[in-house]
Design a protein around this motif. Structure first.
Motif, mmCIF file in Angstrom:
data_model
loop_
_atom_site.group_PDB
_atom_site.id
_atom_site.type_symbol
_atom_site.label_atom_id
_atom_site.label_comp_id
_atom_site.label_asym_id
_atom_site.label_seq_id
_atom_site.Cartn_x
_atom_site.Cartn_y
_atom_site.Cartn_z
ATOM 1 N N SER A 185 0.809 -1.223 0.000
ATOM 2 C CA SER A 185 0.000 0.000 0.000
ATOM 3 C C SER A 185 0.839 1.270 0.000
ATOM 4 O O SER A 185 0.330 2.349 -0.305
ATOM 5 C CB SER A 185 -0.932 0.017 1.219
ATOM 6 N N GLN A 186 2.138 1.164 0.323
ATOM 7 C CA GLN A 186 2.994 2.352 0.367
ATOM 8 C C GLN A 186 3.957 2.431 -0.819
ATOM 9 O O GLN A 186 4.960 3.136 -0.769
ATOM 10 C CB GLN A 186 3.768 2.380 1.691
ATOM 11 N N GLY A 187 3.655 1.677 -1.871
ATOM 12 C CA GLY A 187 4.443 1.775 -3.097
ATOM 13 C C GLY A 187 5.737 0.992 -3.080
ATOM 14 O O GLY A 187 6.589 1.194 -3.953
ATOM 15 N N GLU A 188 5.898 0.068 -2.113
ATOM 16 C CA GLU A 188 7.129 -0.704 -2.051
ATOM 17 C C GLU A 188 7.288 -1.532 -3.337
ATOM 18 O O GLU A 188 6.406 -2.319 -3.683
ATOM 19 C CB GLU A 188 7.103 -1.649 -0.842
ATOM 20 N N PRO A 189 8.410 -1.390 -4.039
ATOM 21 C CA PRO A 189 8.534 -2.013 -5.367
ATOM 22 C C PRO A 189 8.511 -3.539 -5.329
ATOM 23 O O PRO A 189 8.082 -4.173 -6.297
ATOM 24 C CB PRO A 189 9.882 -1.479 -5.881
ATOM 25 N N ARG A 190 8.976 -4.140 -4.219
ATOM 26 C CA ARG A 190 9.034 -5.603 -4.176
ATOM 27 C C ARG A 190 7.796 -6.231 -3.547
ATOM 28 O O ARG A 190 7.695 -7.450 -3.467
ATOM 29 C CB ARG A 190 10.291 -6.043 -3.425
ATOM 30 N N ALA A 191 6.878 -5.399 -3.063
ATOM 31 C CA ALA A 191 5.633 -5.922 -2.514
ATOM 32 C C ALA A 191 4.687 -6.303 -3.655
ATOM 33 O O ALA A 191 4.933 -6.033 -4.831
ATOM 34 C CB ALA A 191 4.987 -4.892 -1.592
ATOM 35 N N ALA A 192 3.557 -6.932 -3.277
ATOM 36 C CA ALA A 192 2.680 -7.516 -4.291
ATOM 37 C C ALA A 192 2.128 -6.478 -5.266
ATOM 38 O O ALA A 192 2.139 -6.691 -6.483
ATOM 39 C CB ALA A 192 1.539 -8.264 -3.602
ATOM 40 N N VAL A 193 1.647 -5.330 -4.774
ATOM 41 C CA VAL A 193 1.048 -4.341 -5.676
ATOM 42 C C VAL A 193 2.078 -3.822 -6.673
ATOM 43 O O VAL A 193 1.788 -3.677 -7.871
ATOM 44 C CB VAL A 193 0.435 -3.172 -4.885
ATOM 45 N N GLY A 194 3.292 -3.539 -6.188
ATOM 46 C CA GLY A 194 4.339 -3.078 -7.088
ATOM 47 C C GLY A 194 4.623 -4.076 -8.188
ATOM 48 O O GLY A 194 4.793 -3.707 -9.358
ATOM 49 N N ARG A 195 4.643 -5.346 -7.843
ATOM 50 C CA ARG A 195 4.929 -6.379 -8.834
ATOM 51 C C ARG A 195 3.742 -6.593 -9.771
ATOM 52 O O ARG A 195 3.913 -6.873 -10.964
ATOM 53 C CB ARG A 195 5.318 -7.675 -8.138
ATOM 54 N N ILE A 196 2.533 -6.448 -9.246
ATOM 55 C CA ILE A 196 1.348 -6.530 -10.111
ATOM 56 C C ILE A 196 1.386 -5.427 -11.156
ATOM 57 O O ILE A 196 1.067 -5.637 -12.334
ATOM 58 C CB ILE A 196 0.061 -6.433 -9.256
ATOM 59 N N SER A 197 1.809 -4.218 -10.728
ATOM 60 C CA SER A 197 1.806 -3.073 -11.647
ATOM 61 C C SER A 197 2.822 -3.218 -12.771
ATOM 62 O O SER A 197 2.703 -2.558 -13.805
ATOM 63 C CB SER A 197 2.076 -1.783 -10.864
ATOM 64 N N THR A 198 3.827 -4.082 -12.576
ATOM 65 C CA THR A 198 4.827 -4.316 -13.630
ATOM 66 C C THR A 198 4.643 -5.675 -14.306
ATOM 67 O O THR A 198 5.513 -6.119 -15.053
ATOM 68 C CB THR A 198 6.251 -4.236 -13.048
ATOM 69 N N ASN A 199 3.518 -6.334 -14.003
ATOM 70 C CA ASN A 199 3.227 -7.662 -14.562
ATOM 71 C C ASN A 199 4.310 -8.680 -14.221
ATOM 72 O O ASN A 199 4.610 -9.579 -15.015
ATOM 73 C CB ASN A 199 3.036 -7.596 -16.086
ATOM 74 N N SER A 200 4.920 -8.534 -13.051
ATOM 75 C CA SER A 200 5.976 -9.468 -12.650
ATOM 76 C C SER A 200 5.590 -10.295 -11.433
ATOM 77 O O SER A 200 6.433 -10.978 -10.856
ATOM 78 C CB SER A 200 7.270 -8.692 -12.362
ATOM 79 N N HIS A 201 4.322 -10.226 -11.030
ATOM 80 C CA HIS A 201 3.884 -11.046 -9.892
ATOM 81 C C HIS A 201 3.791 -12.502 -10.334
ATOM 82 O O HIS A 201 3.394 -12.789 -11.471
ATOM 83 C CB HIS A 201 2.536 -10.560 -9.360
ATOM 84 N N PRO A 202 4.156 -13.441 -9.455
ATOM 85 C CA PRO A 202 4.174 -14.860 -9.862
ATOM 86 C C PRO A 202 2.833 -15.395 -10.340
ATOM 87 O O PRO A 202 2.797 -16.258 -11.222
ATOM 88 C CB PRO A 202 4.620 -15.594 -8.594
ATOM 89 N N PHE A 203 1.712 -14.914 -9.766
ATOM 90 C CA PHE A 203 0.441 -15.519 -10.189
ATOM 91 C C PHE A 203 -0.714 -14.527 -10.358
ATOM 92 O O PHE A 203 -1.780 -14.913 -10.833
ATOM 93 C CB PHE A 203 0.013 -16.630 -9.214
#
Length: 565
Positions: A303-321
């Motif tokens: 929620s605070q824009g952390e690049p390695r957290a889930a939302v950050g990875r979702i925004s770059t299409n790099s989340h595992p699932f």
């Protein structure tokens, strides 16, 4: 030097910033003072001020040097800005840690991650139970906040009682805990409160923060109107909010998937300790793949824009699932911590580019703060009736405004005490609090697995490299200091070529370094340090002249001796 007992206070973190809470109370004469720490938290690094850093903590040299007189560490609740540094800094302190059951369970995992046996460290204390630590008698007082078992700390001393608020609000329907016992607060006020150390986070906000129960209709409306998958983010420790989101999702025929290690840990801990015994059923990511998007709700970290957290990875299409697309919605059921705006908006924009609808607390009633607004702070003052107001937990502007308002709320004195300012609360010739000394404070950084001091130069060098680039040189010379190979130059973060340059930058540097070493005296060539200095100076001149930058420069001199027969 006075030999009389004094009660003093100094913040090493948390008074002058949001986060990184670390407060110290001392009792006794200056030459023989006993100490108590309240909270041991972190703040988070960012690319602008601390690139590559995971966590930022208070520099605790002042109290670490006095650890033989340190009687204990009390942790008010399980938010990272109050407990996140504990396992990293505890080896410098080696004092017992006092907290309630849920906070202890969170701290236990942190100690285990660091290879520290938690049973040797943690002392679980029930609310209201009194523990004697030398001149300090401490007890935890339940308050409402956004995490299970949030506590204020009551500190009784021979010179008076301190009520240290922790984080609090007055919530009539907090969902995972009973409302604050205002009659019990009034009883503490009747006992007599010397000092109220009070959270200042929302001191500028008029009225009341609102009840945790009030977010349910707004969340339900957004989820009902979302045609595709929904992802919701909030603080991982806000277990009440996570449960509400999960319940609303179930009511809207959505299965709930947890994504994010911190969130999974917090929910598991809340269930295991009984803090939230009735959390809705969850499904794992494998089952989620078989469900239509309109029947999915993801609970995600970041929620605070952390690049390695889930939302950050979702925004770059790099989340595992998790893959969100047009027609899907991401709900920010949180507020952005001051200083994190840039990172959060960067994620917003990436999500928008994917066609994902972003809904935040400015667009819908989907969040209430865990920190009390002015009316709630004023009510605490009315009940406790302290002689001294001690604003904590806030930036300088929060502390100053709180100190200004405190007298209107009934305090006789208000102490403005940012990090490092030691205040005598009692034991002086006069009844008002008095600044008695300035303590050196600062920050340390968790860089990977290593703690790095602010004065170590690591962060400063990294910032310089980010702004100016870096040039590395390898210089191979013989016994006499003559180059036996061309200088090897690597310019990182620099343009290869530029308008008007006769040759590429690395070639220009190589030529300048070669000339500089050729012009050294025989005496200077016998010194690796003189060779290095000459090469660095030549490189710097070229970079400033052609590139207009002052990069970080590293030169390695390798001297090869002739082999003996």
């Amino acid at each position: 030097m006075s030999g009389a007992d004094e009660l003093v206070y100094v913040a090493l973190g948390g008074a002058g910033e949001i986060g990184m809470n670390f407060y110290c109370y001392g009792f006794g004469p200056e030459r023989d003072r006993k100490w108590l720490i309240v909270d041991c938290g972190v703040t988070f690094g960012d690319m602008a001020s601390s690139p590559g850093v995971d966590l930022v903590m208070a520099d605790i040299d002042f109290i670490a040097e006095r650890r033989d007189s340190l009687l204990g560490i009390a942790i008010t609740h399980a938010h990272e800005d109050h407990v996140g540094a504990l396992s990293h800094l505890w080896p410098q302190l080696k004092a017992p840690v006092f907290c309630t059951k849920f906070t202890a369970a969170v701290a236990k995992r942190k100690f285990e991650d660091q290879g520290i046996a938690p049973a040797e460290v943690l002392r679980v204390v029930a609310p209201h139970d009194r523990t004697q630590l030398g001149p300090f008698e401490i007890s935890f007082f339940p308050v409402t906040h956004s995490v299970p078992e949030a506590m204020a700390l009551v500190i009784r001393t021979p010179l008076g009682l301190v009520f240290h608020s922790g984080d609090f609000k007055l919530d009539e329907a907090p969902l995972i805990a009973p409302p604050t016992d205002e009659a019990a607060l009034g009883a503490i006020g009747d006992e007599g409160v010397l000092c109220f150390a009070c959270d200042s986070t929302n001191v500028f906000e008029e009225g009341r923060a609102g009840s945790e129960e009030s977010v349910r209709p707004g969340l339900a409306k957004v989820m009902r109107e979302s045609p595709g998958a929904v992802a919701c983010t909030t603080f991982a420790s806000n277990v009440a909010r996570l449960r509400t989101i999960a319940e609303v999702a179930r009511e809207n025929e959505r299965s709930v998937v947890l994504a994010g290690r911190a969130m999974k840990r917090m929910v598991e801990t809340a269930i295991a300790t009984g803090a939230v015994p009735d959390f809705p059923d969850l499904i794992d990511e494998d089952r989620a793949e078989d469900l239509p998007a309109r029947h999915l709700c993801y609970l995600v970290t970041g929620s605070q824009g952390e690049p390695r957290a889930a939302v950050g990875r979702i925004s770059t299409n790099s989340h595992p699932f998790i893959r969100l697309k047009e027609g899907d919605t991401l709900i920010y059921s949180s507020r952005t911590i001051p200083g994190n705006e840039r990172e959060v908006y960067r994620v917003y924009n990436r999500l928008a580019a994917l066609g994902v609808r972003v809904v935040d607390a400015d667009m819908a009633d989907i969040h209430v703060s865990g920190h009390g607004y002015r009316d709630e702070i004023a009510q605490y003052y009315k009940l406790l009736r302290p002689a001294i107001a001690l604003p904590i937990h806030g930036e300088h502007r929060h502390l100053a405004e709180h100190a200004r308002m405190a007298k209107a709320w009934g305090a006789e004195y208000a102490a403005f005490a940012p990090n490092g300012r030691m205040m005598r609360l009692a034991g002086g010739a006069r009844p008002e609090p008095e600044a008695v000394r300035e303590v050196e404070t600062g920050r340390v950084y968790l860089d990977g697995k290593t703690l790095v001091g602010a004065l170590d130069g690591v962060i400063r060098a990294r910032l310089k490299m980010a702004r100016q680039g870096k040039v590395s040189m390898a210089l191979v010379v013989d016994e006499e200091g003559e180059l036996i190979a061309d200088p090897q130059i690597r310019a990182v973060g620099a343009p290869v070529d530029g308008e008007g340059w006769p040759r590429p930058l690395e070639e220009l540097i190589e030529e300048a370094v070669d000339d500089a070493l050729e012009n050294l005296s025989k005496k200077d060539r016998r010194s690796d340090k003189r060779i290095e200095d000459a090469a660095v100076a030549a490189c710097r001149r070229i970079c400033e002249r052609h590139w207009g930058k002052k990069p970080e420069i590293a030169a390695l001199v390798v001297r090869l001796d002739e082999e003996e027969d």
